[in-house]
Scaffold this motif. Structure first.
Motif, PDB file in Angstrom:
ATOM      1  N   LEU A  95      12.452   8.534  -9.781  1.00 36.10           N
ATOM      2  CA  LEU A  95      11.364   8.438  -8.919  1.00 36.10           C
ATOM      3  C   LEU A  95      11.154   7.043  -8.720  1.00 36.10           C
ATOM      4  O   LEU A  95      11.458   6.161  -9.414  1.00 36.10           O
ATOM      5  CB  LEU A  95      10.255   8.898  -9.491  1.00 36.10           C
ATOM      6  CG  LEU A  95       9.741  10.288  -9.880  1.00 36.10           C
ATOM      7  CD1 LEU A  95       8.325  10.375 -10.646  1.00 36.10           C
ATOM      8  CD2 LEU A  95       9.820  11.079  -8.550  1.00 36.10           C
ATOM      9  N   PHE A  96      10.613   6.758  -7.477  1.00 36.73           N
ATOM     10  CA  PHE A  96      10.672   5.270  -7.070  1.00 36.73           C
ATOM     11  C   PHE A  96       8.990   4.956  -6.557  1.00 36.73           C
ATOM     12  O   PHE A  96       8.532   5.760  -5.906  1.00 36.73           O
ATOM     13  CB  PHE A  96      11.455   4.900  -5.816  1.00 36.73           C
ATOM     14  CG  PHE A  96      11.576   3.677  -5.520  1.00 36.73           C
ATOM     15  CD1 PHE A  96      12.388   2.693  -6.128  1.00 36.73           C
ATOM     16  CD2 PHE A  96      11.025   3.161  -4.327  1.00 36.73           C
ATOM     17  CE1 PHE A  96      12.591   1.535  -5.908  1.00 36.73           C
ATOM     18  CE2 PHE A  96      10.854   1.753  -3.947  1.00 36.73           C
ATOM     19  CZ  PHE A  96      11.895   0.721  -4.697  1.00 36.73           C
ATOM     20  N   HIS A  97       8.616   3.926  -7.386  1.00 40.81           N
ATOM     21  CA  HIS A  97       7.327   3.661  -7.181  1.00 40.81           C
ATOM     22  C   HIS A  97       6.898   2.271  -7.390  1.00 40.81           C
ATOM     23  O   HIS A  97       7.357   1.693  -8.352  1.00 40.81           O
ATOM     24  CB  HIS A  97       6.385   4.537  -8.092  1.00 40.81           C
ATOM     25  CG  HIS A  97       4.850   4.317  -8.455  1.00 40.81           C
ATOM     26  ND1 HIS A  97       4.380   3.531  -9.266  1.00 40.81           N
ATOM     27  CD2 HIS A  97       3.724   4.901  -7.657  1.00 40.81           C
ATOM     28  CE1 HIS A  97       3.128   3.872  -9.075  1.00 40.81           C
ATOM     29  NE2 HIS A  97       2.710   4.573  -8.066  1.00 40.81           N
ATOM     30  N   ARG A  98       6.081   1.678  -6.320  1.00 37.51           N
ATOM     31  CA  ARG A  98       5.748   0.226  -6.562  1.00 37.51           C
ATOM     32  C   ARG A  98       7.157  -0.614  -6.629  1.00 37.51           C
ATOM     33  O   ARG A  98       6.930  -1.588  -7.404  1.00 37.51           O
ATOM     34  CB  ARG A  98       4.645   0.075  -7.462  1.00 37.51           C
ATOM     35  CG  ARG A  98       3.388   0.761  -7.143  1.00 37.51           C
ATOM     36  CD  ARG A  98       2.473   0.281  -8.284  1.00 37.51           C
ATOM     37  NE  ARG A  98       1.207   0.978  -7.951  1.00 37.51           N
ATOM     38  CZ  ARG A  98       0.103   0.690  -8.913  1.00 37.51           C
ATOM     39  NH1 ARG A  98       0.167   0.282  -9.737  1.00 37.51           N
ATOM     40  NH2 ARG A  98      -1.019   1.478  -8.313  1.00 37.51           N
ATOM     41  N   GLY A  99       8.060  -0.407  -5.795  1.00 37.77           N
ATOM     42  CA  GLY A  99       9.398  -1.147  -5.698  1.00 37.77           C
ATOM     43  C   GLY A  99      10.059  -0.935  -7.186  1.00 37.77           C
ATOM     44  O   GLY A  99      11.103  -1.830  -7.225  1.00 37.77           O
ATOM     45  N   ARG A 100       9.950   0.005  -7.846  1.00 37.16           N
ATOM     46  CA  ARG A 100      10.880   0.038  -9.081  1.00 37.16           C
ATOM     47  C   ARG A 100      11.190   1.518  -9.532  1.00 37.16           C
ATOM     48  O   ARG A 100      10.241   2.248  -9.023  1.00 37.16           O
ATOM     49  CB  ARG A 100      10.265  -0.689 -10.314  1.00 37.16           C
ATOM     50  CG  ARG A 100       8.957  -0.256 -10.842  1.00 37.16           C
ATOM     51  CD  ARG A 100       8.486  -1.293 -12.136  1.00 37.16           C
ATOM     52  NE  ARG A 100       8.494  -2.354 -11.761  1.00 37.16           N
ATOM     53  CZ  ARG A 100       7.362  -3.063 -11.489  1.00 37.16           C
ATOM     54  NH1 ARG A 100       6.276  -2.698 -11.248  1.00 37.16           N
ATOM     55  NH2 ARG A 100       7.492  -4.439 -11.174  1.00 37.16           N
ATOM     56  N   PHE A 101      11.877   1.935  -9.996  1.00 34.80           N
ATOM     57  CA  PHE A 101      12.282   2.993 -10.642  1.00 34.80           C
ATOM     58  C   PHE A 101      11.353   3.431 -11.664  1.00 34.80           C
ATOM     59  O   PHE A 101      10.998   2.967 -12.682  1.00 34.80           O
ATOM     60  CB  PHE A 101      13.652   3.242 -11.260  1.00 34.80           C
ATOM     61  CG  PHE A 101      14.873   3.329  -9.998  1.00 34.80           C
ATOM     62  CD1 PHE A 101      14.721   3.874  -8.912  1.00 34.80           C
ATOM     63  CD2 PHE A 101      15.750   2.355 -10.255  1.00 34.80           C
ATOM     64  CE1 PHE A 101      15.719   3.559  -7.885  1.00 34.80           C
ATOM     65  CE2 PHE A 101      16.763   2.089  -9.331  1.00 34.80           C
ATOM     66  CZ  PHE A 101      16.679   2.762  -8.155  1.00 34.80           C
ATOM     67  N   GLY A 102      10.988   4.913 -11.517  1.00 34.54           N
ATOM     68  CA  GLY A 102       9.843   5.433 -12.497  1.00 34.54           C
ATOM     69  C   GLY A 102       8.472   5.060 -12.328  1.00 34.54           C
ATOM     70  O   GLY A 102       7.969   4.196 -11.640  1.00 34.54           O
TER      71      GLY A 102
ATOM     72  N   VAL B 237       0.934  -1.234   0.155  1.00 34.06           N
ATOM     73  CA  VAL B 237      -0.021  -0.088  -0.059  1.00 34.06           C
ATOM     74  C   VAL B 237       0.735   1.332   0.156  1.00 34.06           C
ATOM     75  O   VAL B 237       0.813   2.096  -0.725  1.00 34.06           O
ATOM     76  CB  VAL B 237      -0.954  -0.033   1.193  1.00 34.06           C
ATOM     77  CG1 VAL B 237      -1.964   1.462   1.224  1.00 34.06           C
ATOM     78  CG2 VAL B 237      -2.178  -1.173   1.193  1.00 34.06           C
ATOM     79  N   LEU B 238       1.776   1.258   1.034  1.00 30.69           N
ATOM     80  CA  LEU B 238       2.704   2.587   0.855  1.00 30.69           C
ATOM     81  C   LEU B 238       3.627   2.749  -0.263  1.00 30.69           C
ATOM     82  O   LEU B 238       4.158   3.875  -0.692  1.00 30.69           O
ATOM     83  CB  LEU B 238       3.534   2.515   2.224  1.00 30.69           C
ATOM     84  CG  LEU B 238       2.988   3.159   3.653  1.00 30.69           C
ATOM     85  CD1 LEU B 238       2.674   4.685   3.316  1.00 30.69           C
ATOM     86  CD2 LEU B 238       1.789   2.536   3.851  1.00 30.69           C
ATOM     87  N   GLY B 239       3.809   1.566  -0.967  1.00 25.31           N
ATOM     88  CA  GLY B 239       4.599   1.617  -2.206  1.00 25.31           C
ATOM     89  C   GLY B 239       3.822   2.506  -3.358  1.00 25.31           C
ATOM     90  O   GLY B 239       4.376   2.854  -4.410  1.00 25.31           O
ATOM     91  N   ASN B 240       2.653   2.991  -3.035  1.00 24.76           N
ATOM     92  CA  ASN B 240       1.841   3.771  -4.119  1.00 24.76           C
ATOM     93  C   ASN B 240       2.105   5.078  -4.104  1.00 24.76           C
ATOM     94  O   ASN B 240       1.949   5.684  -4.938  1.00 24.76           O
ATOM     95  CB  ASN B 240       0.317   3.255  -4.105  1.00 24.76           C
ATOM     96  CG  ASN B 240      -0.134   2.043  -4.548  1.00 24.76           C
ATOM     97  OD1 ASN B 240      -0.091   1.749  -5.690  1.00 24.76           O
ATOM     98  ND2 ASN B 240      -0.306   1.219  -3.842  1.00 24.76           N
ATOM     99  N   PHE B 241       3.067   5.243  -2.915  1.00 26.15           N
ATOM    100  CA  PHE B 241       3.409   6.772  -2.572  1.00 26.15           C
ATOM    101  C   PHE B 241       4.718   6.809  -3.461  1.00 26.15           C
ATOM    102  O   PHE B 241       5.696   6.463  -2.923  1.00 26.15           O
ATOM    103  CB  PHE B 241       3.535   7.221  -1.374  1.00 26.15           C
ATOM    104  CG  PHE B 241       4.073   8.659  -1.228  1.00 26.15           C
ATOM    105  CD1 PHE B 241       3.186   9.750  -1.554  1.00 26.15           C
ATOM    106  CD2 PHE B 241       5.211   8.939  -0.496  1.00 26.15           C
ATOM    107  CE1 PHE B 241       3.771  10.943  -1.263  1.00 26.15           C
ATOM    108  CE2 PHE B 241       5.561   9.981  -0.203  1.00 26.15           C
ATOM    109  CZ  PHE B 241       4.845  10.999  -0.693  1.00 26.15           C
ATOM    110  N   ALA B 242       4.744   7.560  -4.782  1.00 25.22           N
ATOM    111  CA  ALA B 242       5.740   7.689  -5.395  1.00 25.22           C
ATOM    112  C   ALA B 242       6.811   8.688  -4.637  1.00 25.22           C
ATOM    113  O   ALA B 242       6.433   9.784  -4.343  1.00 25.22           O
ATOM    114  CB  ALA B 242       5.516   8.394  -6.647  1.00 25.22           C
ATOM    115  N   THR B 243       8.150   8.404  -4.656  1.00 20.74           N
ATOM    116  CA  THR B 243       9.203   9.376  -3.880  1.00 20.74           C
ATOM    117  C   THR B 243      10.246   9.713  -4.936  1.00 20.74           C
ATOM    118  O   THR B 243      10.556   8.959  -5.807  1.00 20.74           O
ATOM    119  CB  THR B 243       9.423   8.696  -2.870  1.00 20.74           C
ATOM    120  OG1 THR B 243      10.385   7.701  -2.987  1.00 20.74           O
ATOM    121  CG2 THR B 243       8.529   8.253  -1.781  1.00 20.74           C
ATOM    122  N   GLY B 244      10.945  10.655  -4.598  1.00 19.81           N
ATOM    123  CA  GLY B 244      12.269  11.109  -5.279  1.00 19.81           C
ATOM    124  C   GLY B 244      13.417  10.109  -4.548  1.00 19.81           C
ATOM    125  O   GLY B 244      13.041   9.455  -3.621  1.00 19.81           O
TER     126      GLY B 244
END
Length: 199
Positions: free
Chosen positions: A188-195, A47-54
């Motif tokens: 960006l990192f989103h759902r366990g991968r870059f981009g 669930v928290l992986g849905n938050f995209a981060t730098g």
């Protein structure tokens, strides 16, 4: 008054009249069974992986008796305060790199650009020579490695460290900062991968 004037007025209004007393330091102890939330760790990550981060790389100069600087990849980074200028990042309490950075008392947060995924992976590996073949110079105040071709860099003194479950919350006081090529996209990192997924 305008947006800038309104913000300045709000800062003046919210600024304390005198010194702010520090909160007591939290007790360092294990988490008890009755304090654990009924949330599955895999579901928490999903669930928290849905938050995209730098993505950043936190670096520090080599301490006395060490051959190389220290650094680790970090996606848990945020600005914290404008007055005084503070930033924060989170690091796992089991990190073997963090004690080296803590001993130095300073760090540089390097904000990675879209083409620096491999650089990030290199700094995410434990035990390797992370700086082998990596171009960098010294940040102006701390001397921490300032990596080449990043979007931005923030040169800090370690201001405070707080406990946060299985992580530490590190607060850095900003001494200097700057940007690279502002036309470059961030990593960006989103759902366990870059981009982000293509739409």
């Amino acid at each position: 008054m305008g947006q800038a004037g309104t913000a300045e007025a709000a800062v003046r209004y919210l600024r304390p009249a005198g010194p702010v007393a520090a909160l007591p330091r939290p007790e360092l102890r294990c988490v008890r069974e009755d304090e654990r939330a009924p949330v599955d760790q895999r579901e928490f990550r999903r669930v928290l992986g849905n938050f995209a981060t730098g993505v950043t790389v936190v670096t520090a100069p080599a301490a006395d008796g060490e051959d190389s600087p220290a650094g680790f990849a970090c996606q848990s980074f945020s600005s914290l305060s404008l007055d005084p200028p503070l930033v924060a990042f989170m690091v796992g309490r089991t990190s073997t790199t963090w004690p080296r950075i803590a001993r130095s008392g300073v760090c540089c947060i390097n904000v990675l650009s879209a083409g620096q995924g491999e650089l990030c992976r290199a700094f995410a590996v434990s035990g390797a020579d992370k700086f082998a073949g990596v171009a960098y110079d010294a940040a102006p105040v701390s001397g921490s490695p300032r990596l080449a071709d990043t979007l931005a860099w923030i040169d800090c003194t370690i201001h405070a460290v707080h406990t946060g479950g299985d992580h530490l919350i590190v607060v850095g006081r900003v001494n200097a900062l700057g940007t690279g090529d502002e036309d470059t996209a961030p990593l960006l990192f989103h759902r366990g991968r870059f981009g982000l997924p293509s739409t």
